[in-house]
Design a protein around this motif. Structure first.
Motif, PDB file in Angstrom:
ATOM      1  N   ALA A   1     -10.668  25.238 -27.742  1.00  0.00           N
ATOM      2  CA  ALA A   1     -12.044  25.468 -27.294  1.00  0.00           C
ATOM      3  C   ALA A   1     -13.014  24.554 -28.035  1.00  0.00           C
ATOM      4  O   ALA A   1     -13.973  24.035 -27.458  1.00  0.00           O
ATOM      5  N   GLY A   2     -12.751  24.319 -29.319  1.00  0.00           N
ATOM      6  CA  GLY A   2     -13.632  23.474 -30.112  1.00  0.00           C
ATOM      7  C   GLY A   2     -13.681  22.045 -29.606  1.00  0.00           C
ATOM      8  O   GLY A   2     -14.735  21.397 -29.634  1.00  0.00           O
ATOM      9  N   LYS A   3     -12.551  21.538 -29.127  1.00  0.00           N
ATOM     10  CA  LYS A   3     -12.505  20.149 -28.660  1.00  0.00           C
ATOM     11  C   LYS A   3     -13.325  19.954 -27.390  1.00  0.00           C
ATOM     12  O   LYS A   3     -13.735  18.838 -27.084  1.00  0.00           O
ATOM     13  N   LEU A   4     -13.576  21.027 -26.656  1.00  0.00           N
ATOM     14  CA  LEU A   4     -14.389  20.910 -25.444  1.00  0.00           C
ATOM     15  C   LEU A   4     -15.811  20.474 -25.769  1.00  0.00           C
ATOM     16  O   LEU A   4     -16.508  19.926 -24.910  1.00  0.00           O
ATOM     17  N   GLU A   5     -16.247  20.721 -27.010  1.00  0.00           N
ATOM     18  CA  GLU A   5     -17.593  20.318 -27.410  1.00  0.00           C
ATOM     19  C   GLU A   5     -17.738  18.801 -27.455  1.00  0.00           C
ATOM     20  O   GLU A   5     -18.858  18.269 -27.468  1.00  0.00           O
ATOM     21  N   GLU A   6     -16.600  18.083 -27.489  1.00  0.00           N
ATOM     22  CA  GLU A   6     -16.648  16.618 -27.515  1.00  0.00           C
ATOM     23  C   GLU A   6     -17.001  16.038 -26.141  1.00  0.00           C
ATOM     24  O   GLU A   6     -17.339  14.858 -26.030  1.00  0.00           O
ATOM     25  N   LEU A   7     -16.901  16.860 -25.095  1.00  0.00           N
ATOM     26  CA  LEU A   7     -17.204  16.395 -23.744  1.00  0.00           C
ATOM     27  C   LEU A   7     -18.710  16.378 -23.507  1.00  0.00           C
ATOM     28  O   LEU A   7     -19.441  17.214 -24.040  1.00  0.00           O
ATOM     29  N   THR A   8     -19.168  15.449 -22.694  1.00  0.00           N
ATOM     30  CA  THR A   8     -20.567  15.451 -22.285  1.00  0.00           C
ATOM     31  C   THR A   8     -20.792  16.611 -21.319  1.00  0.00           C
ATOM     32  O   THR A   8     -19.846  17.221 -20.820  1.00  0.00           O
ATOM     33  N   ALA A   9     -22.048  16.905 -21.037  1.00  0.00           N
ATOM     34  CA  ALA A   9     -22.368  17.990 -20.119  1.00  0.00           C
ATOM     35  C   ALA A   9     -21.749  17.741 -18.744  1.00  0.00           C
ATOM     36  O   ALA A   9     -21.180  18.660 -18.127  1.00  0.00           O
ATOM     37  N   ARG A  10     -21.830  16.505 -18.264  1.00  0.00           N
ATOM     38  CA  ARG A  10     -21.261  16.186 -16.950  1.00  0.00           C
ATOM     39  C   ARG A  10     -19.739  16.274 -16.979  1.00  0.00           C
ATOM     40  O   ARG A  10     -19.120  16.757 -16.033  1.00  0.00           O
ATOM     41  N   GLU A  11     -19.128  15.824 -18.080  1.00  0.00           N
ATOM     42  CA  GLU A  11     -17.671  15.913 -18.195  1.00  0.00           C
ATOM     43  C   GLU A  11     -17.207  17.364 -18.219  1.00  0.00           C
ATOM     44  O   GLU A  11     -16.163  17.696 -17.654  1.00  0.00           O
ATOM     45  N   ARG A  12     -17.994  18.242 -18.827  1.00  0.00           N
ATOM     46  CA  ARG A  12     -17.629  19.666 -18.829  1.00  0.00           C
ATOM     47  C   ARG A  12     -17.722  20.243 -17.416  1.00  0.00           C
ATOM     48  O   ARG A  12     -16.913  21.092 -17.037  1.00  0.00           O
ATOM     49  N   GLU A  13     -18.699  19.788 -16.653  1.00  0.00           N
ATOM     50  CA  GLU A  13     -18.806  20.221 -15.258  1.00  0.00           C
ATOM     51  C   GLU A  13     -17.581  19.792 -14.460  1.00  0.00           C
ATOM     52  O   GLU A  13     -17.001  20.575 -13.706  1.00  0.00           O
ATOM     53  N   VAL A  14     -17.198  18.532 -14.630  1.00  0.00           N
ATOM     54  CA  VAL A  14     -16.037  18.010 -13.914  1.00  0.00           C
ATOM     55  C   VAL A  14     -14.774  18.728 -14.368  1.00  0.00           C
ATOM     56  O   VAL A  14     -13.916  19.074 -13.555  1.00  0.00           O
TER      57      VAL A  14
END
Length: 220
Positions: A150-163
């Motif tokens: 879950a912590g590594k998801l913070e490395e994604l940009t907002a748009r990358e998290r959407e995708v």
């Protein structure tokens, strides 16, 4: 260029049958065989195949453990296509979680086997995330979310998290593009970036990651 294939199965007749089918395709070269998982790992290091056809139940080292070793390296290793007579759902999940790029039963038609080899060789996952999502949700949901994922998801940009969320739902690039009102090329770029940041091999691995990190809950 030819796809270099290694066949790993503990039955000599099965290996011979796969070799005959594969060598009928001029764009596939069978570079070697292995009779167990341990031998498969050694032969991969010697021969550097693009794709390994991997049986699950083998002596010395089973196919899932061998797959885990082959895909654990920094360069990701060869693509592994798991073939078995056992179609139980836990084998599907374990094989994918170990890093396999596809899963087929041994009784598939020859043309489907050849197509599968080419699909995984070009870096795609053989199994459609929309189909495997139910299996992954069932088995991944049996354990608590892994906080380090879950912590590594913070490395994604907002748009990358959407995708990422749309990929986890099993949507194709075209469907995600329509959902987010962007071009399909843009989605493809975001997918490539998020897979790289999370250290994932393909979209099916992304679905597994989504459930194991708690980003998606079973039944959501």
């Amino acid at each position: 260029m030819s796809v270099r294939v290694l066949v790993a199965d503990d039955q000599a007749l099965v290996r011979a049958g796969f070799r005959k089918i594969l060598e009928a395709d001029p764009n596939i070269e069978v570079v070697g065989e292995a009779a167990d998982g341990r031998e498969a790992v050694g032969r991969v290091r010697q021969l550097a195949p693009d794709v390994v056809l991997m049986d699950i139940r083998m002596p010395e080292l089973d196919g899932i453990a061998a797959t885990r070793q082959l895909t654990a390296g920094a360069n990701g290793g060869p693509r592994v296509l798991v073939l078995t007579t056992f179609g139980l759902e836990e084998y599907v999940y374990d094989a994918l979680r170990a890093g396999a790029s596809g899963f087929l039963l041994k009784d598939v038609p020859p043309e489907q086997l050849l197509s599968a080899v080419h699909v995984v060789a070009r870096g795609d996952a053989l199994l459609d995330p929309a189909i495997t999502r139910t299996v992954i949700a069932e088995f991944a949901g049996k354990s608590a979310p892994r906080r380090e994922l879950a912590g590594k998801l913070e490395e994604l940009t907002a748009r990358e998290r959407e995708v990422f969320a749309q990929v986890a739902r099993g949507l194709s690039n075209g469907e995600i593009a329509a959902e987010l009102v962007v071009s399909e090329g843009t989605v493809k770029t975001h997918v490539a970036h998020l897979l790289l940041k999370l250290g994932l091999r393909d979209r099916v691995q992304a679905v597994i990651y989504a459930y194991e990190s708690g980003a998606i809950q079973p039944g959501s």
